[in-house]
Motif scaffolding. Structure first.
Motif, PDB file in Angstrom:
ATOM      1  N   LEU A 116      46.986  57.058  48.742  1.00 49.89           N
ATOM      2  CA  LEU A 116      47.946  58.106  48.370  1.00 49.89           C
ATOM      3  C   LEU A 116      49.338  57.515  48.127  1.00 49.89           C
ATOM      4  N   LYS A 117      49.975  57.937  47.041  1.00 52.82           N
ATOM      5  CA  LYS A 117      51.312  57.447  46.708  1.00 52.82           C
ATOM      6  C   LYS A 117      52.374  58.376  47.294  1.00 52.82           C
ATOM      7  N   HIS A 120      52.556  62.412  46.860  1.00 49.62           N
ATOM      8  CA  HIS A 120      52.087  63.201  48.007  1.00 49.62           C
ATOM      9  C   HIS A 120      52.952  62.907  49.237  1.00 49.62           C
ATOM     10  N   PRO A 121      54.234  63.265  49.196  1.00 51.45           N
ATOM     11  CA  PRO A 121      55.123  62.907  50.313  1.00 51.45           C
ATOM     12  C   PRO A 121      54.718  63.514  51.652  1.00 51.45           C
ATOM     13  N   VAL A 122      54.274  64.770  51.652  1.00 49.71           N
ATOM     14  CA  VAL A 122      53.889  65.428  52.909  1.00 49.71           C
ATOM     15  C   VAL A 122      52.647  64.765  53.505  1.00 49.71           C
ATOM     16  N   ALA A 163      58.451  58.787  57.983  1.00 52.55           N
ATOM     17  CA  ALA A 163      57.895  60.127  57.778  1.00 52.55           C
ATOM     18  C   ALA A 163      59.018  61.142  57.577  1.00 52.55           C
ATOM     19  N   LEU A 164      60.078  61.036  58.387  1.00 53.09           N
ATOM     20  CA  LEU A 164      61.192  61.971  58.268  1.00 53.09           C
ATOM     21  C   LEU A 164      61.869  61.843  56.909  1.00 53.09           C
ATOM     22  N   GLU A 165      61.968  60.627  56.402  1.00 58.32           N
ATOM     23  CA  GLU A 165      62.548  60.419  55.067  1.00 58.32           C
ATOM     24  C   GLU A 165      61.711  61.114  54.001  1.00 58.32           C
TER      25      GLU A 165
END
Length: 406
Positions: free
Chosen positions: A211-212, A216-218, A246-248
Motif C-alpha cells: 500500500l502506498k 491510502h494514508p489511513v 502514523a500521526l503525520e
C-alpha cells in the motif's frame, strides 16, 4: 399500536381482533408491559401454519418488509437495540442491502456492549448473506473485521489470529485498504498475545510494502500502529517513530478509534523508552477521550495503561485507584481478557509494595485466565512474576519451578 401500524388498522380494530382470537383459543396473554398486553400463540404449530399460508400466497416477504419499516420508523433513529430484529426481517424480505446494514449495526453494538460472542454470530450472518451475493469487497472486509475483532476481545485469541490471517490474505482485500489496515491491528494484537512477534511483523511489513501512503494514508497509518505495537518489546524507539509517522499520515486528525489506539501506542512505547512524562500525557489524553465518547470498552484498557504511566511517575496510589475502577468495570461487563490483564497489573502493584503473598494470589488468578484465553505471552509473564515473588519470600524452590514454567 405496533400491530396497528403494521396491519394498517386503528388500535380499536386491533384490540377487537386480539380479543376474538384469544376467545378462539389461538393466542394467550402472557404478561403486560406498560399496561399493554403481550400475547403469544398457544402452540408454535399455529404460527407455523399461518407463516406457511402467507408464504404460499407470496405475501410473507411483504409482511417482513412492513414489520421492518414500521419498527425502524418507530425507533426514531435509536436502532442499536433492535438492529438484529430488523436484520432478520429485511433478510426475510429479500432486502440484502438493508439486512447487511442492520447486521453490521447489531454486531458493532454487540462489541460495544461486551456481547462479543453475539457479535461474532451476527458478523458471520452478514458474511453469509454477502458471500451469496458476490458482494463489494469493502463490505466483506467490514464483516471480517467485526468478526475478528470480536473473537479477540472474547478471548478466542488463536481463532482470531487464524480468522484474521485468512481475511487479510483475501485476493480482493487490498481494494478495502482502510479495513485491511484495521484488521492488521487486531491480527498483530492476536499474534503478540500468542508470542508470534516475528510472524506478525512479517505480515504487517508485507502490507506496508504493497500500500502506498499517498494513495491510502489511513490504511498505512493503521499498519504503522500495528507494527509499532509489535515493536514495543524489542525496539520502543522504533515504535514511537511509527506512531509519529502514523500521526503525520492522519494529518494530526485521526478518528476516535484511531486516536485511542495511537495514544495507547505512544503511552506503551514512551514507558518502554524511559519517557514517563510523555507516557502519562498520552495515557491521560486517552482516558479523557474514552470518557468523552462514552466508550466503556475503551476506558477499561485506557485506565489500565494510565496506571502503568502513573506508577512510572511515582503516583502509585492513584495508579491503584485506576486499576480497581477498571477491574470493577471489567467484571461488571464480563470482559475476561481485561480482567486477567488487570489482575496481573494489581499483582505488579502489590509486588512493588512488598506484599508478596497477596501479589501471588493475583498473579495466579491472572495466569489461570490467560491459560484459558490462550494468551501464551501474558501467562508466561504471570508465572515469571510468581517466581520473583517466591524469590522475595525466600522460597527458592518454588521460585525456580515457576521461572522454569515461564
Amino acid at each position: 399500536k405496533l400491530l396497528a401500524a403494521i396491519a394498517g388498522l386503528d388500535v380499536a380494530h386491533v384490540r377487537q381482533a386480539l380479543s376474538t382470537t384469544e376467545g378462539h383459543g389461538l393466542i394467550r396473554v402472557v404478561d403486560e408491559e406498560d399496561g399493554r398486553p403481550r400475547v403469544v400463540f398457544r402452540h408454535p404449530n399455529i404460527r407455523d401454519a399461518l407463516l406457511q399460508r402467507l408464504d404460499e400466497k407470496s405475501e410473507l416477504p411483504k409482511w417482513h418488509k412492513t414489520c421492518a419499516a414500521v419498527l425502524e420508523e418507530r425507533s426514531k433513529g435509536n436502532i442499536d437495540a433492535i438492529a438484529e430484529t430488523l436484520a432478520h426481517h429485511y433478510e426475510a424480505a429479500g432486502d440484502v442491502k438493508k439486512s447487511v446494514q442492520m447486521f453490521f449495526v447489531a454486531a458493532e453494538h454487540g462489541v460495544a456492549t461486551f456481547a462479543f460472542d453475539d457479535a461474532i454470530a451476527l458478523g458471520r450472518r452478514a458474511l453469509r448473506v454477502l458471500q451469496k451475493q458476490g458482494a463489494d469487497p469493502a463490505l466483506l472486509a467490514r464483516a471480517d473485521l467485526v468478526v475478528g475483532k470480536a473473537m479477540f476481545l472474547a478471548g478466542h485469541t488463536a481463532d482470531a489470529r487464524a480468522f484474521l490471517e485468512g481475511a487479510v490474505t483475501r485476493p480482493d482485500a487490498e481494494s478495502a485498504a482502510d479495513a485491511l489496515g484495521e484488521m492488521h491491528v487486531w491480527l498483530s494484537r492476536a499474534m503478540a498475545a500468542l508470542g508470534q512477534y516475528d510472524a506478525g511483523l512479517k505480515s504487517v511489513d508485507r502490507a506496508i510494502g504493497v500500500l502506498k501512503p499517498s494513495e491510502h494514508p489511513v490504511a498505512v497509518a493503521r499498519l504503522l500502529v500495528a507494527r509499532g505495537e509489535l515493536r514495543l518489546r524489542s525496539d520502543p524507539a522504533a515504535a514511537l517513530a511509527d506512531a509519529s509517522k502514523a500521526l503525520e499520515l492522519w494529518k494530526s486528525k485521526p478518528g476516535v478509534d484511531d486516536a485511542l489506539r495511537l495514544d495507547d501506542l505512544v503511552t506503551a512505547a514512551a514507558l518502554a523508552a524511559g519517557k514517563p512524562k510523555r507516557a502519562l500525557d498520552a495515557a491521560q489524553k486517552r482516558v479523557a477521550l474514552a470518557q468523552k465518547e462514552g466508550r466503556v470498552l475503551d476506558e477499561i484498557p485506557a485506565r489500565r495503561r494510565l496506571a502503568e504511566a502513573l506508577t512510572a511517575n511515582r503516583e502509585r496510589l492513584e495508579a491503584r485507584q485506576n486499576l480497581n475502577l477498571a477491574l470493577d468495570l471489567a467484571k461488571k461487563a464480563g470482559h475476561r481478557v481485561e480482567e486477567a490483564l488487570l489482575m496481573k497489573a494489581l499483582g505488579d502493584q502489590l509486588h512493588m509494595s512488598g506484599a508478596h503473598s497477596e501479589a501471588i494470589a493475583r498473579y495466579q488468578r491472572a495466569a489461570t485466565l490467560f491459560a484459558q484465553l490462550s494468551r501464551i505471552t501474558d501467562r508466561a509473564e504471570s508465572l515469571q512474576c510468581i517466581g520473583r515473588c517466591y524469590f522475595g519470600k525466600g522460597d527458592y524452590d518454588r521460585a525456580l519451578d515457576h521461572l522454569r514454567a515461564a
